[in-house]
Enzyme design. Structure first.
Site, PDB file in Angstrom:
ATOM      1  N   ASP A  97       0.868  -1.180   0.000  1.00 47.66           N
ATOM      2  CA  ASP A  97       0.000   0.000   0.000  1.00 47.66           C
ATOM      3  C   ASP A  97       0.912   1.240   0.000  1.00 47.66           C
ATOM      4  OD1 ASP A  97      -2.093   1.756   0.393  1.00 47.66           O
ATOM      5  OD2 ASP A  97      -2.616   1.054   2.375  1.00 47.66           O
ATOM      6  N   LYS A 125      -0.807  -1.396  -4.783  1.00 47.71           N
ATOM      7  CA  LYS A 125      -1.707  -0.226  -4.753  1.00 47.71           C
ATOM      8  C   LYS A 125      -0.906   1.008  -5.143  1.00 47.71           C
ATOM      9  CE  LYS A 125      -5.462  -0.665  -1.468  1.00 47.71           C
ATOM     10  NZ  LYS A 125      -6.021  -0.332  -0.160  1.00 47.71           N
ATOM     11  N   PHE A 146     -10.372  -0.441  -1.242  1.00 44.45           N
ATOM     12  CA  PHE A 146     -10.066  -1.385  -0.165  1.00 44.45           C
ATOM     13  C   PHE A 146     -10.531  -2.771  -0.594  1.00 44.45           C
ATOM     14  CE2 PHE A 146     -10.467  -3.655   3.803  1.00 44.45           C
ATOM     15  CZ  PHE A 146      -9.302  -3.276   4.445  1.00 44.45           C
TER      16      PHE A 146
HETATM   17  P1  IMP Z   1       1.742  -0.466   3.830  1.00 39.77           P
HETATM   18  O1  IMP Z   1       2.794  -0.459   4.887  1.00 39.77           O
HETATM   19  O2  IMP Z   1       0.973   0.843   3.822  1.00 39.77           O
HETATM   20  O3  IMP Z   1       2.248  -0.808   2.460  1.00 39.77           O
HETATM   21  O4  IMP Z   1       0.649  -1.490   4.292  1.00 39.77           O
HETATM   22  C1  IMP Z   1       0.602  -2.792   3.918  1.00 39.77           C
HETATM   23  C2  IMP Z   1      -0.431  -3.499   4.761  1.00 39.77           C
HETATM   24  O5  IMP Z   1      -1.672  -2.754   4.840  1.00 39.77           O
HETATM   25  C3  IMP Z   1      -0.826  -4.813   4.122  1.00 39.77           C
HETATM   26  O6  IMP Z   1       0.057  -5.852   4.496  1.00 39.77           O
HETATM   27  C4  IMP Z   1      -2.243  -5.001   4.632  1.00 39.77           C
HETATM   28  O7  IMP Z   1      -2.210  -5.602   5.913  1.00 39.77           O
HETATM   29  C5  IMP Z   1      -2.789  -3.612   4.788  1.00 39.77           C
HETATM   30  N1  IMP Z   1      -3.644  -3.209   3.642  1.00 39.77           N
HETATM   31  C6  IMP Z   1      -3.397  -2.241   2.762  1.00 39.77           C
HETATM   32  N2  IMP Z   1      -4.388  -2.142   1.848  1.00 39.77           N
HETATM   33  C7  IMP Z   1      -5.284  -3.105   2.165  1.00 39.77           C
HETATM   34  C8  IMP Z   1      -6.532  -3.534   1.572  1.00 39.77           C
HETATM   35  O8  IMP Z   1      -7.035  -3.010   0.553  1.00 39.77           O
HETATM   36  N3  IMP Z   1      -7.169  -4.554   2.185  1.00 39.77           N
HETATM   37  C9  IMP Z   1      -6.668  -5.181   3.292  1.00 39.77           C
HETATM   38  N4  IMP Z   1      -5.504  -4.815   3.877  1.00 39.77           N
HETATM   39  C10 IMP Z   1      -4.823  -3.780   3.315  1.00 39.77           C
END
Ligand code: IMP
Length: 194
Positions: A97, A125, A146
């Site tokens: 994300d 994403k 999401f």
């Molecule tokens: P980042 O550190 O912002 O890249 O977050 C990654 C984590 O956010 C993932 O391992 C998921 O646990 C959570 N996450 C981000 N987007 C989604 C989504 O659309 N659905 C479910 N979990 C998400």
């Protein structure tokens, strides 16, 4: 019909794309014996299907992370059993994300002096990225929605769905974390749908 939950990637399409990824990764790792490192809990269905489309020698390891703070810092809650020094490490993530989790994880792995580190993420994403981080293999590029299912959760639920669903109105899940179960129970879609 309730449009809050929309199936966006069917199981058959997931399987096709994962088989392609497995083939590509296997070719790149020919002659090497990678440590395929799943990040729990979200990686579970993805890593299971991915490694079964990678016939070469490998070890499969897992770790889990605890997130703390706004800036996405993480610590390791459960570590690997195999030392990573000198190994070719392939991190398996369900979704990237902002990229903060993966950036921290890569730093923690690189400290262990592996021979190489690469990442395969089922979902990228792209518009949400706030830190530049390499993702060597990706299944699908997605927007800002999401998603749930196939490893992705809301309050621990829905990781067992066989396909990927987008949630168009998060307030529905905030009111009732089990709302998608009720939906699939009445329509017969989602759980076990092919
Ligand atoms: P980042 O550190 O912002 O890249 O977050 C990654 C984590 O956010 C993932 O391992 C998921 O646990 C959570 N996450 C981000 N987007 C989604 C989504 O659309 N659905 C479910 N979990 C998400």
């Amino acid at each position: 019909m309730n449009e809050t939950f929309v199936e966006v990637v069917a199981e058959s399409r997931l399987m096709r794309r994962i088989a392609e990824l497995g083939k590509e990764i296997s070719a790149d790792y020919a002659g090497r014996r990678p440590v395929v490192l799943g990040v729990l809990n979200g990686c579970l269905p993805f890593i299971a299907d991915l490694v079964r489309s990678m016939p070469g020698p490998m070890e499969i390891e897992f770790l889990s992370l605890t997130r703390f703070g706004e800036e996405g810092r993480v610590s390791i809650a459960m570590d690997t059993t195999t030392p990573l020094q000198g190994r070719h490490v392939l991190i398996v993530e369900d979704i990237v994300d902002t990229g903060l989790t993966l950036a921290s994880l890569r730093r923690m792995i690189e400290i262990r002096d592996p021979a190489s580190v690469a990442t395969v993420a089922l979902l990228d994403k792209v518009p949400r990225r706030i830190i530049e981080i390499p993702i060597e293999y990706r299944g699908f590029e997605i927007g800002d929605e999401f998603l749930l299912g196939y490893g992705l959760d809301w309050e621990g639920q829905y990781r067992n769905l066989r396909s990927l669903w987008a949630v168009t109105d998060l307030s529905v899940l905030k009111r009732d974390p089990y709302a998608l179960n009720q939906e699939t129970a009445t329509t017969g879609e989602g759980f076990g749908a092919r």
